[in-house]
Design an enzyme around this catalytic site. Structure first.
Site, PDB file in Angstrom:
ATOM      1  CG  HIS A 192      -4.754 -22.229 -40.449  1.00 35.00           C
ATOM      2  ND1 HIS A 192      -5.639 -21.263 -40.045  1.00 35.00           N
ATOM      3  CD2 HIS A 192      -5.045 -22.478 -41.754  1.00 35.00           C
ATOM      4  CE1 HIS A 192      -6.398 -20.906 -41.051  1.00 35.00           C
ATOM      5  NE2 HIS A 192      -6.076 -21.645 -42.099  1.00 35.00           N
TER       6      HIS A 192
ATOM      7  N   GLY B 156      -6.352 -20.020 -37.475  1.00 37.79           N
ATOM      8  CA  GLY B 156      -7.582 -19.379 -37.953  1.00 37.79           C
ATOM      9  C   GLY B 156      -8.790 -20.286 -37.725  1.00 37.79           C
ATOM     10  CG  HIS B 157      -9.175 -24.015 -39.829  1.00 35.77           C
ATOM     11  ND1 HIS B 157      -7.937 -24.202 -40.378  1.00 35.77           N
ATOM     12  CD2 HIS B 157     -10.048 -23.963 -40.869  1.00 35.77           C
ATOM     13  CE1 HIS B 157      -8.043 -24.267 -41.703  1.00 35.77           C
ATOM     14  NE2 HIS B 157      -9.315 -24.124 -42.022  1.00 35.77           N
TER      15      HIS B 157
ATOM     16  CE  LYS C 203      -6.389 -16.342 -46.623  1.00 37.46           C
ATOM     17  NZ  LYS C 203      -7.050 -17.516 -47.218  1.00 37.46           N
TER      18      LYS C 203
ATOM     19  CG  MET D  37      -2.647 -17.717 -39.655  1.00 34.94           C
ATOM     20  SD  MET D  37      -2.878 -18.513 -38.089  1.00 34.94           S
ATOM     21  CE  MET D  37      -1.640 -17.622 -37.144  1.00 34.94           C
ATOM     22  CB  SER D  38      -4.009 -19.543 -46.106  1.00 30.19           C
ATOM     23  OG  SER D  38      -4.310 -20.439 -47.162  1.00 30.19           O
ATOM     24  CB  SER D  39      -4.680 -25.042 -45.510  1.00 31.64           C
ATOM     25  OG  SER D  39      -5.623 -24.982 -44.453  1.00 31.64           O
ATOM     26  NE  ARG D  40      -5.539 -23.398 -52.206  1.00 33.37           N
ATOM     27  CZ  ARG D  40      -6.878 -23.344 -52.094  1.00 33.37           C
ATOM     28  NH1 ARG D  40      -7.454 -22.425 -51.338  1.00 33.37           N
ATOM     29  NH2 ARG D  40      -7.638 -24.223 -52.714  1.00 33.37           N
TER      30      ARG D  40
END
Ligand code: PAF
Length: 277
Positions: free
Chosen positions: A31, A33-34, A146, A181-184
């Protein structure tokens, strides 16, 4: 952009990269963030390496390893667009072959917060990151704020094991409504997604009190607890107001502090934090 899987392919491609090399370890399902970590590395370094590896050893037996989201084609096109030179996608069998029995463990810093809730998690993180560092040999490595405790633990490991690598920690990227933002986040249904904004609201309410001079850590924790309590779909697992460096809980805030929490929204566990300074 070169994409490799085996250690031998990685070594060969890595040797051809210009230095300094910046490295962004990820578990994929990328996302913004990455991508901000990759962009940071791209600005700092002549060569940029990204790894994509859903590391089984950092998931507990009842955690979401099997359902963790994956989309390699999409990840690769995002990384290509961000100007990455080399992507490494090792397999679990190559990282943990039969007979594997060597672990890297950081002691004190892994005890509280995420370490208390997720036994064995940081042992998995430090072991895999040490292996990734050994294989890639970067000059700099990039992590997100994060996962604040992860960043502190990896800084400690890097220093204690004399890795000649600079750890760069980049700011949290947020959705327009404040959700980190998080993949989860993809696990959340629309109603839960709306409820998940309560984490940012709770941290913001505590920071407003801090900005007005509140230095009692217990009072800030209470504000977070009460704000999360006002959202019926959210369940607070922990809230912490700790010293930024040692992660020890504070009574009063005097230096830099980390206000952090873990919250369940439905079955999805979300974490977030603000640095108070
Ligand atoms: O932050 C992550 O995505 C993971 O913990 C990391 C650092 C890639 C190790 O598996």
């Amino acid at each position: 952009m070169i994409v490799v899987t085996t250690f031998a392919e990685l070594r060969q491609a890595r040797a051809k990269l210009p230095g300094p090399v910046g490295f962004v370890p990820t578990m994929g399902y990328l996302h913004a963030g990455h991508i901000s970590l990759v962009e940071h590395a791209r600005r700092d370094c002549a060569g940029v390496v990204v790894s994509i590896f859903v590391n089984p050893t950092q998931f507990g037996p009842n955690e979401d390893l099997a359902s963790y989201p994956r989309d390699l084609p999409r990840d690769l096109s995002l990384l290509e667009a961000a100007g990455v030179d080399l992507v490494w996608t090792p397999t679990p069998e190559s990282m943990y072959p039969p007979g594997f029995q060597t672990w890297v463990e950081v002691a004190g810093l892994t005890t509280p917060l995420e370490g208390a809730q997720r036994p064995g998690h940081f042992r998995g993180v430090t072991t895999v990151v040490a292996k990734l560092f050994n294989a890639v040999g970067p000059e700099k490595a990039y992590f997100g704020q994060k996962d604040a405790q992860q960043a502190a633990v990896l800084r400690r490991m890097t220093c204690d094991l004399d890795f000649p690598i600079e750890i760069v920690v980049c700011p949290i990227m947020r959705e327009p409504d404040g959700l980190a933002m998080s993949s989860r986040n993809t696990y959340l249904d629309p109603q839960q997604r709306q409820a998940a904004t309560v984490l940012y609201r709770a941290l913001s309410a505590a920071r407003a009190a801090y900005d007005q001079g509140q230095r009692d850590a217990g009072a800030l924790r209470r504000i977070v607890r009460e704000t999360i309590g006002s959202e019926p779909l959210a369940k607070l697992q922990y809230v912490s107001c700790a010293d930024f460096d040692t992660l020890e809980e504070l009574d009063r805030i005097e230096g830099r502090a980390l206000l952090s929490m873990a919250v369940y929204v439905g079955k999805t566990r979300l974490i977030d934090n603000f640095v108070l300074e």
